[in-house]
Design a protein around this motif. Structure first.
Motif, mmCIF file in Angstrom:
data_model
loop_
_atom_site.group_PDB
_atom_site.id
_atom_site.type_symbol
_atom_site.label_atom_id
_atom_site.label_comp_id
_atom_site.label_asym_id
_atom_site.label_seq_id
_atom_site.Cartn_x
_atom_site.Cartn_y
_atom_site.Cartn_z
ATOM 1 N N SER A 66 5.994 5.650 -27.548
ATOM 2 C CA SER A 66 4.568 5.964 -27.697
ATOM 3 C C SER A 66 4.021 6.766 -26.519
ATOM 4 O O SER A 66 3.097 7.558 -26.683
ATOM 5 N N LYS B 19 1.055 -4.254 -28.553
ATOM 6 C CA LYS B 19 0.508 -3.565 -27.384
ATOM 7 C C LYS B 19 0.579 -4.451 -26.141
ATOM 8 O O LYS B 19 0.782 -3.957 -25.028
ATOM 9 N N GLY C 186 2.571 8.962 -33.300
ATOM 10 C CA GLY C 186 1.146 9.256 -33.403
ATOM 11 C C GLY C 186 0.306 8.078 -32.963
ATOM 12 O O GLY C 186 0.823 6.990 -32.659
ATOM 13 N N THR C 187 -1.011 8.254 -32.956
ATOM 14 C CA THR C 187 -1.901 7.206 -32.463
ATOM 15 C C THR C 187 -1.903 5.957 -33.346
ATOM 16 O O THR C 187 -2.202 4.874 -32.884
#
Length: 239
Positions: free
Chosen positions: A55, A88, A61-62
């Motif tokens: 990432s 995350k 991608g986001t």
């Protein structure tokens, strides 16, 4: 009747028998929990590394992490602990601690068992004993609330040594108690002999991530304290 000196002492007191068996069960459960926790931290670190590389440096991608989380839950029905937010957190866990550990030769497109072995002289084998015996939620509370590395190690040691639950740890960080400690305690390796201490130690692993890791099915209705702790964590990680 001759009794082997290495055999358990006979007793007709059932209360004594219950206590002896209970303490043996709790000690065994704690040892098992520690082993599972270490494996979980290693996995989360590996996943965090994989997500970070792809990432931050790759071409994701986001919305990639969200898509991956949703797909995981389709592929593995009942899977918990791998929401977009939690993935995350794993990336944060890796990125914050990777400078401390030996660089892995694992390729960017692989996730395998990564040994959390310190490369910096400031992190000793004893330090890692504390580190690996702290739940992922405890680690995230420390990473979120403490930016100084030395202080982070202090809270890791204090929380593990004193078997602080997540709520108490959060309070201590807000009070900045690490400022009042010099040499950290070092008797964590002592054998747990009392059932009340074992219960307190096991309570440290009453962690939504830990429970989800060992059982992908719903474990049952969690008590009010568990629900409260989820609220505490949600508030902490979203501020």
């Amino acid at each position: 009747m001759k009794i082997d000196k290495f055999s358990p002492k006979p007793t007709t007191d059932y209360n004594v028998a219950v206590n002896i068996i209970k303490e043996a069960i709790l000690r065994s459960q704690y040892q098992a929990a520690k082993l599972v926790n270490r494996e979980m931290l290693s996995l989360y670190y590996g996943i965090g590394r994989y997500i970070s590389v792809n990432s931050r440096e790759g071409f994701w991608g986001t919305g990639a992490i969200k898509t991956i989380s949703e797909q995981l839950r389709k592929e593995l029905p009942g899977l918990k602990g791998f929401s977009e937010t939690n993935l995350k957190y794993m990336r944060i866990f890796y990125e914050e601690w990777s400078p401390m550990f030996v660089n892995s030769s694992v390729a960017a497109d692989e996730i395998s068992s990564i040994s959390l072995f310190p490369v910096k002289s400031s992190a000793t084998v004893d330090d890692m004993e504390f580190f690996l015996n702290l739940s992922f939620s405890h680690h995230m509370i420390i990473l979120n609330g403490v930016k100084d590395t030395e202080k982070r190690w202090k809270y890791i040691k204090l929380a593990t040594e004193n078997r602080w639950n997540k709520r108490f740890l959060l309070v201590q960080i807000k009070k900045n108690v690490a400022e009042h400690y010099g040499i950290m305690p070092s008797n964590f390796s002592e054998t747990i002999k009392d059932s009340s201490v074992a219960i307190k130690a096991l309570d440290m692993f009453k962690d939504e991530y830990f429970l989800d890791f060992i059982n992908t099915e719903e474990i049952g209705i969690r008590d009010i304290e568990d629900i409260d702790e989820r609220v505490v964590e949600n508030k902490l990680f979203t501020t």
